[in-house]
Design a protein around this motif. Structure first.
Motif, PDB file in Angstrom:
ATOM      1  N   THR A  72       0.843  -1.196   0.000  1.00  0.00           N
ATOM      2  CA  THR A  72       0.000   0.000   0.000  1.00  0.00           C
ATOM      3  C   THR A  72       0.875   1.242   0.000  1.00  0.00           C
ATOM      4  OG1 THR A  72      -1.683  -1.193   1.242  1.00  0.00           O
ATOM      5  CG2 THR A  72      -1.852   1.195   1.215  1.00  0.00           C
ATOM      6  N   GLY A  73       0.600   2.152  -0.915  1.00  0.00           N
ATOM      7  CA  GLY A  73       1.353   3.395  -1.006  1.00  0.00           C
ATOM      8  C   GLY A  73       2.036   3.525  -2.349  1.00  0.00           C
ATOM      9  N   ASP A  74       2.906   4.506  -2.449  1.00  0.00           N
ATOM     10  CA  ASP A  74       3.600   4.796  -3.702  1.00  0.00           C
ATOM     11  C   ASP A  74       5.089   4.518  -3.578  1.00  0.00           C
ATOM     12  OD1 ASP A  74       1.260   5.692  -4.894  1.00  0.00           O
ATOM     13  OD2 ASP A  74       1.607   7.777  -4.314  1.00  0.00           O
ATOM     14  N   PHE A  75       5.641   4.021  -4.660  1.00  0.00           N
ATOM     15  CA  PHE A  75       7.082   3.860  -4.794  1.00  0.00           C
ATOM     16  C   PHE A  75       7.498   4.842  -5.881  1.00  0.00           C
ATOM     17  CE2 PHE A  75      10.855   2.054  -6.764  1.00  0.00           C
ATOM     18  CZ  PHE A  75      11.645   1.836  -5.646  1.00  0.00           C
ATOM     19  N   ASP A  76       8.248   5.858  -5.492  1.00  0.00           N
ATOM     20  CA  ASP A  76       8.616   6.931  -6.419  1.00  0.00           C
ATOM     21  C   ASP A  76      10.077   6.810  -6.838  1.00  0.00           C
ATOM     22  OD1 ASP A  76       6.059   7.958  -6.041  1.00  0.00           O
ATOM     23  OD2 ASP A  76       6.705   9.322  -4.463  1.00  0.00           O
ATOM     24  N   SER A  87       6.306   6.895 -10.743  1.00  0.00           N
ATOM     25  CA  SER A  87       5.743   6.301  -9.546  1.00  0.00           C
ATOM     26  C   SER A  87       5.051   4.975  -9.854  1.00  0.00           C
ATOM     27  CB  SER A  87       4.736   7.273  -8.922  1.00  0.00           C
ATOM     28  OG  SER A  87       4.254   6.776  -7.699  1.00  0.00           O
ATOM     29  N   LEU A  88       5.094   4.050  -8.906  1.00  0.00           N
ATOM     30  CA  LEU A  88       4.310   2.824  -8.939  1.00  0.00           C
ATOM     31  C   LEU A  88       3.327   2.935  -7.782  1.00  0.00           C
ATOM     32  CD1 LEU A  88       7.226   0.232  -9.302  1.00  0.00           C
ATOM     33  CD2 LEU A  88       5.746   1.078 -11.128  1.00  0.00           C
ATOM     34  N   ALA A  89       2.036   2.932  -8.059  1.00  0.00           N
ATOM     35  CA  ALA A  89       1.018   3.050  -7.014  1.00  0.00           C
ATOM     36  C   ALA A  89       0.540   1.670  -6.584  1.00  0.00           C
ATOM     37  CB  ALA A  89      -0.161   3.881  -7.520  1.00  0.00           C
ATOM     38  N   ASP A  90       0.550   1.411  -5.290  1.00  0.00           N
ATOM     39  CA  ASP A  90       0.105   0.140  -4.713  1.00  0.00           C
ATOM     40  C   ASP A  90       0.644  -1.061  -5.503  1.00  0.00           C
ATOM     41  OD1 ASP A  90      -1.352   1.555  -2.776  1.00  0.00           O
ATOM     42  OD2 ASP A  90      -3.130   1.617  -4.034  1.00  0.00           O
ATOM     43  N   PRO A  91       1.966  -1.181  -5.618  1.00  0.00           N
ATOM     44  CA  PRO A  91       2.554  -2.252  -6.427  1.00  0.00           C
ATOM     45  C   PRO A  91       2.300  -3.638  -5.834  1.00  0.00           C
ATOM     46  CG  PRO A  91       4.238  -1.123  -5.176  1.00  0.00           C
ATOM     47  CD  PRO A  91       2.978  -0.366  -4.953  1.00  0.00           C
ATOM     48  N   ALA A 137      16.564   4.180 -13.855  1.00  0.00           N
ATOM     49  CA  ALA A 137      15.930   5.151 -12.962  1.00  0.00           C
ATOM     50  C   ALA A 137      16.885   5.402 -11.800  1.00  0.00           C
ATOM     51  CB  ALA A 137      14.598   4.600 -12.468  1.00  0.00           C
ATOM     52  N   LEU A 138      16.608   6.415 -11.010  1.00  0.00           N
ATOM     53  CA  LEU A 138      17.470   6.735  -9.885  1.00  0.00           C
ATOM     54  C   LEU A 138      16.670   7.336  -8.741  1.00  0.00           C
ATOM     55  CD1 LEU A 138      18.620  10.168 -10.330  1.00  0.00           C
ATOM     56  CD2 LEU A 138      18.813   8.912 -12.446  1.00  0.00           C
ATOM     57  N   ALA A 139      17.331   7.498  -7.607  1.00  0.00           N
ATOM     58  CA  ALA A 139      16.764   8.119  -6.411  1.00  0.00           C
ATOM     59  C   ALA A 139      15.426   7.505  -5.986  1.00  0.00           C
ATOM     60  CB  ALA A 139      16.617   9.626  -6.619  1.00  0.00           C
ATOM     61  N   PRO A 140      15.389   6.203  -5.682  1.00  0.00           N
ATOM     62  CA  PRO A 140      14.129   5.583  -5.273  1.00  0.00           C
ATOM     63  C   PRO A 140      13.648   6.085  -3.909  1.00  0.00           C
ATOM     64  CG  PRO A 140      15.943   4.045  -4.986  1.00  0.00           C
ATOM     65  CD  PRO A 140      16.503   5.252  -5.669  1.00  0.00           C
ATOM     66  N   ARG A 141      12.320   6.169  -3.774  1.00  0.00           N
ATOM     67  CA  ARG A 141      11.680   6.625  -2.546  1.00  0.00           C
ATOM     68  C   ARG A 141      10.543   5.653  -2.224  1.00  0.00           C
ATOM     69  NH1 ARG A 141      12.928  10.326  -6.194  1.00  0.00           N
ATOM     70  NH2 ARG A 141      10.850  10.664  -7.022  1.00  0.00           N
ATOM     71  N   ASN A 142      10.693   4.897  -1.162  1.00  0.00           N
ATOM     72  CA  ASN A 142       9.732   3.852  -0.819  1.00  0.00           C
ATOM     73  C   ASN A 142       8.679   4.365   0.171  1.00  0.00           C
ATOM     74  OD1 ASN A 142       8.392   1.457  -0.439  1.00  0.00           O
ATOM     75  ND2 ASN A 142       9.991   0.517   0.788  1.00  0.00           N
ATOM     76  N   PHE A 143       7.583   4.860  -0.348  1.00  0.00           N
ATOM     77  CA  PHE A 143       6.489   5.341   0.494  1.00  0.00           C
ATOM     78  C   PHE A 143       5.383   4.294   0.607  1.00  0.00           C
ATOM     79  CE2 PHE A 143       8.171   9.451  -1.309  1.00  0.00           C
ATOM     80  CZ  PHE A 143       8.878   9.791  -0.168  1.00  0.00           C
ATOM     81  N   THR A 144       5.764   3.007   0.501  1.00  0.00           N
ATOM     82  CA  THR A 144       4.807   1.918   0.684  1.00  0.00           C
ATOM     83  C   THR A 144       4.950   1.373   2.107  1.00  0.00           C
ATOM     84  OG1 THR A 144       6.259   0.071   0.050  1.00  0.00           O
ATOM     85  CG2 THR A 144       5.150   1.272  -1.748  1.00  0.00           C
ATOM     86  N   THR A 204      13.591  -0.097   3.516  1.00  0.00           N
ATOM     87  CA  THR A 204      12.496  -0.255   4.455  1.00  0.00           C
ATOM     88  C   THR A 204      11.371   0.724   4.095  1.00  0.00           C
ATOM     89  OG1 THR A 204      13.529   1.313   5.956  1.00  0.00           O
ATOM     90  CG2 THR A 204      13.999  -1.019   6.334  1.00  0.00           C
ATOM     91  N   PRO A 205      10.158   0.485   4.594  1.00  0.00           N
ATOM     92  CA  PRO A 205       9.068   1.427   4.327  1.00  0.00           C
ATOM     93  C   PRO A 205       9.448   2.845   4.770  1.00  0.00           C
ATOM     94  CG  PRO A 205       8.186  -0.589   5.249  1.00  0.00           C
ATOM     95  CD  PRO A 205       9.696  -0.683   5.347  1.00  0.00           C
ATOM     96  N   GLY A 206       9.194   3.811   3.904  1.00  0.00           N
ATOM     97  CA  GLY A 206       9.499   5.206   4.198  1.00  0.00           C
ATOM     98  C   GLY A 206      10.910   5.639   3.860  1.00  0.00           C
TER      99      GLY A 206
END
Length: 113
Positions: A28-32, A46-50, A68-75, A96-98
């Motif tokens: 749940t969440g976005d992976f940017d 972004s990948l939404a709710d992957p 791609a670069l600079a991943p942000r795990n907001f799931t 990890t998440p966040g």
């Protein structure tokens, strides 16, 4: 007595079948991430709710020379990002998440726990 045992056995079998056929869960969440777009311009993706448990190739890197670069795990799941497509290769990072990783981290695929 036999009817009751048959009903219990049937109900147990149905419950087991439903448990085993449970569809894959989604994070749940976005992976940017950021990717290089037309003209060399940095663009946010972004990948939404992957989906969890399956490798996802970053769409903008398919057939592109630039990862791609600079991943942000907001799931709410742990993400493992790979430099190579198809979650292959020895270069990977566990997020990890966040967690937010800097622009020095390159990726072409990701899998969520």
């Amino acid at each position: 007595m036999r009817l009751r045992n048959a009903v219990i056995a049937s109900a147990s079998a149905l419950l087991l079948a439903l448990t085993l056929s449970n569809p894959a869960q989604a994070a749940t969440g976005d992976f940017d991430y950021t990717y290089i777009g037309t003209g060399g311009i940095s663009v946010n993706g972004s990948l939404a709710d992957p989906s969890s448990g399956q490798c996802i190739n970053i769409p903008e890197t398919i057939g592109n020379n630039f990862p791609a670069l600079a991943p942000r795990n907001f799931t709410n799941a742990t993400a493992t990002v790979f430099l190579d497509a198809d979650c292959d290769g020895d270069t990977y990072h566990v997020m990890t998440p966040g967690q937010i990783l800097g622009g020095g981290i390159r990726l072409r695929s990701v899998i969520f726990s």
